[in-house]
Motif scaffolding. Sequence first.
Motif, PDB file in Angstrom:
ATOM      1  N   GLU A   1       0.766  -1.096  -0.178  1.00 57.38           N
ATOM      2  CA  GLU A   1       0.182   0.091   0.197  1.00 57.38           C
ATOM      3  C   GLU A   1       0.834   1.425  -0.028  1.00 57.38           C
ATOM      4  N   VAL A   2       0.154   2.340  -0.293  1.00 57.87           N
ATOM      5  CA  VAL A   2       0.672   3.778  -0.300  1.00 57.87           C
ATOM      6  C   VAL A   2      -0.156   4.705   0.554  1.00 57.87           C
ATOM      7  N   LEU A   3       0.585   5.405   1.418  1.00 56.35           N
ATOM      8  CA  LEU A   3       0.160   6.425   2.278  1.00 56.35           C
ATOM      9  C   LEU A   3       0.203   7.726   1.143  1.00 56.35           C
ATOM     10  N   VAL A   4      -1.048   8.261   0.969  1.00 62.34           N
ATOM     11  CA  VAL A   4      -1.227   9.510   0.160  1.00 62.34           C
ATOM     12  C   VAL A   4      -1.517  10.811   0.977  1.00 62.34           C
ATOM     13  N   LYS A   5      -0.697  11.864   1.013  1.00 65.71           N
ATOM     14  CA  LYS A   5      -1.447  12.887   1.554  1.00 65.71           C
ATOM     15  C   LYS A   5      -2.227  13.617   0.316  1.00 65.71           C
ATOM     16  N   VAL A   6      -3.540  13.877   0.726  1.00 61.21           N
ATOM     17  CA  VAL A   6      -4.521  14.222  -0.271  1.00 61.21           C
ATOM     18  C   VAL A   6      -4.470  15.733  -0.449  1.00 61.21           C
ATOM     19  N   HIS A   7      -4.376  16.048  -1.862  1.00 60.79           N
ATOM     20  CA  HIS A   7      -4.469  17.329  -2.159  1.00 60.79           C
ATOM     21  C   HIS A   7      -5.982  17.809  -2.425  1.00 60.79           C
ATOM     22  N   ALA A   8      -6.516  16.947  -3.188  1.00 53.30           N
ATOM     23  CA  ALA A   8      -8.100  17.131  -3.450  1.00 53.30           C
ATOM     24  C   ALA A   8      -8.620  16.021  -3.799  1.00 53.30           C
ATOM     25  N   PHE A   9      -9.772  16.057  -4.180  1.00 53.08           N
ATOM     26  CA  PHE A   9     -11.058  15.142  -4.560  1.00 53.08           C
ATOM     27  C   PHE A   9     -12.236  15.589  -5.215  1.00 53.08           C
TER      28      PHE A   9
ATOM     29  N   LEU B   1       7.315   3.699  -6.665  1.00 55.12           N
ATOM     30  CA  LEU B   1       6.934   5.003  -6.291  1.00 55.12           C
ATOM     31  C   LEU B   1       7.808   5.180  -5.468  1.00 55.12           C
ATOM     32  N   ALA B   2       7.883   6.665  -5.303  1.00 56.10           N
ATOM     33  CA  ALA B   2       8.825   7.275  -4.273  1.00 56.10           C
ATOM     34  C   ALA B   2       8.249   8.521  -3.529  1.00 56.10           C
ATOM     35  N   GLY B   3       8.745   8.622  -2.347  1.00 51.02           N
ATOM     36  CA  GLY B   3       8.091   9.841  -1.326  1.00 51.02           C
ATOM     37  C   GLY B   3       8.163  11.093  -2.230  1.00 51.02           C
ATOM     38  N   GLY B   4       7.046  11.813  -2.283  1.00 51.33           N
ATOM     39  CA  GLY B   4       6.955  13.332  -3.046  1.00 51.33           C
ATOM     40  C   GLY B   4       6.353  13.005  -4.468  1.00 51.33           C
TER      41      GLY B   4
ATOM     42  N   ASP C   1     -12.375   9.207  -5.235  1.00 55.77           N
ATOM     43  CA  ASP C   1     -11.017   9.600  -6.098  1.00 55.77           C
ATOM     44  C   ASP C   1     -10.128  10.523  -5.117  1.00 55.77           C
ATOM     45  N   PHE C   2      -9.066  10.918  -5.758  1.00 58.56           N
ATOM     46  CA  PHE C   2      -8.022  11.667  -4.961  1.00 58.56           C
ATOM     47  C   PHE C   2      -6.872  12.194  -5.951  1.00 58.56           C
ATOM     48  N   THR C   3      -6.228  13.128  -5.576  1.00 55.49           N
ATOM     49  CA  THR C   3      -4.902  13.566  -6.087  1.00 55.49           C
ATOM     50  C   THR C   3      -3.901  14.069  -4.911  1.00 55.49           C
ATOM     51  N   GLY C   4      -2.717  13.979  -4.989  1.00 59.45           N
ATOM     52  CA  GLY C   4      -2.010  13.912  -3.589  1.00 59.45           C
ATOM     53  C   GLY C   4      -0.495  13.799  -3.907  1.00 59.45           C
ATOM     54  N   GLU C   5       0.271  13.556  -2.836  1.00 64.20           N
ATOM     55  CA  GLU C   5       1.639  13.258  -2.948  1.00 64.20           C
ATOM     56  C   GLU C   5       2.083  12.169  -1.949  1.00 64.20           C
ATOM     57  N   VAL C   6       2.794  11.278  -2.623  1.00 64.27           N
ATOM     58  CA  VAL C   6       3.155  10.063  -1.708  1.00 64.27           C
ATOM     59  C   VAL C   6       3.738  10.324  -0.489  1.00 64.27           C
ATOM     60  N   ALA C   7       3.264   9.910   0.682  1.00 69.29           N
ATOM     61  CA  ALA C   7       3.827  10.531   2.201  1.00 69.29           C
ATOM     62  C   ALA C   7       4.688   9.169   2.622  1.00 69.29           C
ATOM     63  N   ALA C   8       4.326   7.838   2.194  1.00 67.84           N
ATOM     64  CA  ALA C   8       5.064   6.876   2.919  1.00 67.84           C
ATOM     65  C   ALA C   8       4.680   5.562   2.199  1.00 67.84           C
TER      66      ALA C   8
ATOM     67  N   THR D   1      -4.810   5.813   2.382  1.00 64.94           N
ATOM     68  CA  THR D   1      -4.157   4.485   1.969  1.00 64.94           C
ATOM     69  C   THR D   1      -4.887   3.687   0.887  1.00 64.94           C
ATOM     70  N   VAL D   2      -3.984   3.553  -0.046  1.00 62.42           N
ATOM     71  CA  VAL D   2      -4.444   2.935  -1.424  1.00 62.42           C
ATOM     72  C   VAL D   2      -3.516   1.768  -1.792  1.00 62.42           C
ATOM     73  N   PRO D   3      -3.932   0.744  -2.378  1.00 66.69           N
ATOM     74  CA  PRO D   3      -2.725  -0.356  -3.084  1.00 66.69           C
ATOM     75  C   PRO D   3      -2.371   0.422  -4.171  1.00 66.69           C
ATOM     76  N   ALA D   4      -0.916  -0.039  -4.356  1.00 61.88           N
ATOM     77  CA  ALA D   4      -0.082   0.528  -5.370  1.00 61.88           C
ATOM     78  C   ALA D   4      -0.640   0.416  -6.652  1.00 61.88           C
ATOM     79  N   GLU D   5      -1.268  -0.734  -6.818  1.00 68.46           N
ATOM     80  CA  GLU D   5      -1.712  -0.960  -8.081  1.00 68.46           C
ATOM     81  C   GLU D   5      -2.843  -0.038  -8.555  1.00 68.46           C
ATOM     82  N   ARG D   6      -3.506   0.702  -7.720  1.00 65.43           N
ATOM     83  CA  ARG D   6      -4.478   1.587  -7.846  1.00 65.43           C
ATOM     84  C   ARG D   6      -4.226   2.971  -7.933  1.00 65.43           C
ATOM     85  N   ILE D   7      -2.664   3.319  -8.237  1.00 65.26           N
ATOM     86  CA  ILE D   7      -1.960   4.644  -8.250  1.00 65.26           C
ATOM     87  C   ILE D   7      -1.470   4.787  -9.557  1.00 65.26           C
TER      88      ILE D   7
END
Length: 321
Positions: free
Chosen positions: A34-42, A86-89, A71-78, A110-116
């Motif tokens: 999984e990926v932790l995403v800091k959400v910017h917008a949905f 993927l990488a942070g940021g 849905d969402f857009t954002g930056e990878v936090a962890a 948090t989102v499965p990596a294959e859904r990003i």
Amino acid sequence: MNDRMMKAVLYDRYGGPDVLYLGRVPRPEPAAGEVLVKVHAFSVNGGELAARAGRVRLVTGRKFPQRVGLDFTGEVAALGAGVTRLAGGDRVWGVLGRTSGFGSAAEYVTVPAERIGLVPDGLDLVDAAALPVATTAVTALRDKAGLRSGERLLVRGAAGGVGNAAVQLGRAYGAEVTALARAANLDFVRGLGAHKAVDHRGVRPAELGRFDVVLDTAGTDLRTFRRLLNPGGRMVTIAFDLERPAASLGYLAASAIHGRGRVRFFSGNPTQGHLDDLARHVVEGKLSPAVDTVFPLEETAAAHWALEAGGVRGKYVVRVA
């Protein structure tokens, strides 16, 4: 402030947009894969409105509080264990999967990596939040309907989130596009590329002519619009009638067996491949975000009210960060 907690939009009972409130919940941690995403917008979508109103409570149940945001857009936090793509940021977007439910109306998800997927360079993350659901339009026209250059395409609900993308893509794919929308939105859909824009309240479907492909985003009167198909025509719907769900779903099933022109129904469930396709369409100039209004997170209820009122041009987007 406790960094283990975060803001999220919640509701404790089914009802109108007034049941929504901004609360605090534990910040999630990414599990393996999984990926932790800091959400910017949905963006606000019709499916979550139906869920919040309790129209699909057989699926959503009675356990509260419940969440909104698909849905969402954002930056990878962890990154969870095993995620290396993927990488942070990294600037990312996606749609929560069918088994994940709702929950992107929050500071983190948090989102499965294959859904990003990666957001194209130069595309603002708030504007980009109008586009993840456009993967549904890509799948509907290209994969389900097999739309070809020179064919006649009818888009029902052409000013909405999926509809506006379908108008743009239909034009890019070389189709002759007729867009059905409210009278106030006709200039908007013409600006998206529609060859013909028609007030859906001012014309009977039979007066529209014949089409090779019909894309429906409303889910009502399916039998009527199916009759507009040319021989060999294809109709795709992404909705069913929530007021008459059993009859509507029964008709969809029957259309696969009986009569001319099967009505294909599907619910968008995009993975990385779909999101990468979406990014290519943006980079190639086939698709641009259409944002009606941007709301702050604490006014998510107002965004729900606005979508329920009808008349949206593109998407209502909520800014989180």
